[in-house]
Design a protein around this motif. Structure first.
Motif, PDB file in Angstrom:
ATOM      1  N   ASP A 284       0.823  -1.054   0.046  1.00 55.34           N
ATOM      2  CA  ASP A 284       0.057   0.141  -0.111  1.00 55.34           C
ATOM      3  C   ASP A 284       0.889   1.154  -0.126  1.00 55.34           C
ATOM      4  O   ASP A 284       0.586   2.108  -0.795  1.00 55.34           O
ATOM      5  CB  ASP A 284      -1.002  -0.035   1.417  1.00 55.34           C
TER       6      ASP A 284
ATOM      7  N   VAL B 139       2.628   1.697  -3.447  1.00 54.48           N
ATOM      8  CA  VAL B 139       1.668   2.214  -4.425  1.00 54.48           C
ATOM      9  C   VAL B 139       1.369   3.608  -4.244  1.00 54.48           C
ATOM     10  O   VAL B 139       1.508   4.599  -5.461  1.00 54.48           O
ATOM     11  CB  VAL B 139       0.119   1.534  -4.191  1.00 54.48           C
ATOM     12  N   ALA B 140       1.198   4.185  -3.085  1.00 60.32           N
ATOM     13  CA  ALA B 140       1.084   5.593  -2.808  1.00 60.32           C
ATOM     14  C   ALA B 140       2.366   6.441  -3.002  1.00 60.32           C
ATOM     15  O   ALA B 140       2.133   7.223  -3.742  1.00 60.32           O
ATOM     16  CB  ALA B 140       0.775   5.871  -1.317  1.00 60.32           C
TER      17      ALA B 140
ATOM     18  N   TYR C   3       4.538   5.615  -5.412  1.00 60.30           N
ATOM     19  CA  TYR C   3       4.556   5.601  -6.868  1.00 60.30           C
ATOM     20  C   TYR C   3       3.490   6.787  -7.382  1.00 60.30           C
ATOM     21  O   TYR C   3       4.094   7.434  -8.296  1.00 60.30           O
ATOM     22  CB  TYR C   3       4.139   4.485  -7.425  1.00 60.30           C
ATOM     23  N   GLU C   4       2.467   6.788  -6.803  1.00 58.18           N
ATOM     24  CA  GLU C   4       1.397   7.535  -7.357  1.00 58.18           C
ATOM     25  C   GLU C   4       1.749   8.977  -6.864  1.00 58.18           C
ATOM     26  O   GLU C   4       1.618  10.164  -7.606  1.00 58.18           O
ATOM     27  CB  GLU C   4      -0.031   7.533  -6.606  1.00 58.18           C
TER      28      GLU C   4
ATOM     29  N   LEU D 282       2.809  -3.216  -8.696  1.00 52.09           N
ATOM     30  CA  LEU D 282       1.832  -2.257  -9.133  1.00 52.09           C
ATOM     31  C   LEU D 282       0.758  -2.782  -9.891  1.00 52.09           C
ATOM     32  O   LEU D 282      -0.266  -2.512 -10.064  1.00 52.09           O
ATOM     33  CB  LEU D 282       2.561  -1.235  -9.840  1.00 52.09           C
TER      34      LEU D 282
ATOM     35  N   ARG E 137      -2.081  -4.483  -8.314  1.00 65.17           N
ATOM     36  CA  ARG E 137      -2.817  -3.804  -7.574  1.00 65.17           C
ATOM     37  C   ARG E 137      -3.616  -2.695  -8.873  1.00 65.17           C
ATOM     38  O   ARG E 137      -4.310  -1.626  -8.750  1.00 65.17           O
ATOM     39  CB  ARG E 137      -2.071  -2.585  -6.766  1.00 65.17           C
ATOM     40  N   SER E 138      -3.263  -3.107 -10.177  1.00 58.47           N
ATOM     41  CA  SER E 138      -4.029  -2.396 -11.080  1.00 58.47           C
ATOM     42  C   SER E 138      -3.742  -0.729 -11.082  1.00 58.47           C
ATOM     43  O   SER E 138      -4.590   0.167 -11.431  1.00 58.47           O
ATOM     44  CB  SER E 138      -5.552  -2.346 -11.256  1.00 58.47           C
ATOM     45  N   VAL E 139      -2.481  -0.491 -10.661  1.00 58.86           N
ATOM     46  CA  VAL E 139      -1.931   1.148 -11.009  1.00 58.86           C
ATOM     47  C   VAL E 139      -1.640   1.305 -12.294  1.00 58.86           C
ATOM     48  O   VAL E 139      -0.528   0.390 -12.767  1.00 58.86           O
ATOM     49  CB  VAL E 139      -0.811   1.134 -10.033  1.00 58.86           C
ATOM     50  N   PRO E 140      -2.145   2.378 -12.967  1.00 65.67           N
ATOM     51  CA  PRO E 140      -1.603   2.600 -14.022  1.00 65.67           C
ATOM     52  C   PRO E 140      -0.197   3.136 -14.164  1.00 65.67           C
ATOM     53  O   PRO E 140       0.205   3.988 -13.535  1.00 65.67           O
ATOM     54  CB  PRO E 140      -2.825   3.960 -14.557  1.00 65.67           C
TER      55      PRO E 140
ATOM     56  N   ARG F 245       3.184   4.984 -15.460  1.00 67.58           N
ATOM     57  CA  ARG F 245       3.689   6.024 -15.937  1.00 67.58           C
ATOM     58  C   ARG F 245       4.158   5.797 -17.483  1.00 67.58           C
ATOM     59  O   ARG F 245       4.801   4.954 -17.389  1.00 67.58           O
ATOM     60  CB  ARG F 245       4.466   7.084 -15.169  1.00 67.58           C
TER      61      ARG F 245
END
Length: 157
Positions: free
Chosen positions: A61, A64-65, A67-68, A91, A94-97, A99
């Protein structure tokens, strides 16, 4: 266990294995139930000279935060002690788009202007913090002609 009785026509490799097994050359050993290495984050598995670190759900978690917020895969890998491709795998799970790598669209026209002004692909790449390949793709996509390697345009004063 006598392997020779199990096979009617054993090959040389099988005969060697059977002979070694009957002489007790191979020892049976059990793996330990607990991993041999642990750190403050939890279990660590050591295999074939590589250490594998498992991140907890809370750490993923946080990853992910961060990275965003703009951290790179390499920076995150160093921070969490994992390989940058492992960071990318977390990532994706977790389906994080992700970059977009390379030269940002808003810098393309500036990159073309600099390149046509006499800078090399490498120099333009260093200016924007991307590879020369990324600059080459952006310049070619904009329709500019790529000079032969090592050639600078003639500057007339």
């Amino acid at each position: 266990m006598h392997l020779r009785r199990e096979f009617e026509n054993p090959g040389p490799a099988l005969k060697t294995v059977a002979s070694r097994l009957s002489r007790g050359a191979y020892k049976r050993c059990e793996r330990p139930s607990e991993p041999s290495v642990a750190d403050s984050r939890g279990r660590v598995v050591r295999a074939v000279g590589k250490t594998q670190t498992f991140l907890s759900a809370a750490e993923v978690d946080e990853l992910v935060a961060l990275y965003e917020q703009g951290m790179t895969l390499a920076q995150l890998g160093e921070r969490f002690g994992v390989y940058h491709r492992t960071v990318a795998a977390h990532l994706v799970r977790r389906s994080v788009p992700m970059r977009v790598r390379g030269l940002a669209e808003e810098h393309s026209s500036e990159a073309v202007r600099l390149y046509e002004g006499g800078m090399t692909l490498m120099e333009v790449g260093l200016h924007f913090g991307v590879s020369q390949g990324a600059v080459k793709r952006a310049v070619a996509a904009a329709g500019a002609t790529i000079r032969p390697r090592g050639r600078r345009p003639l500057v007339t004063a």
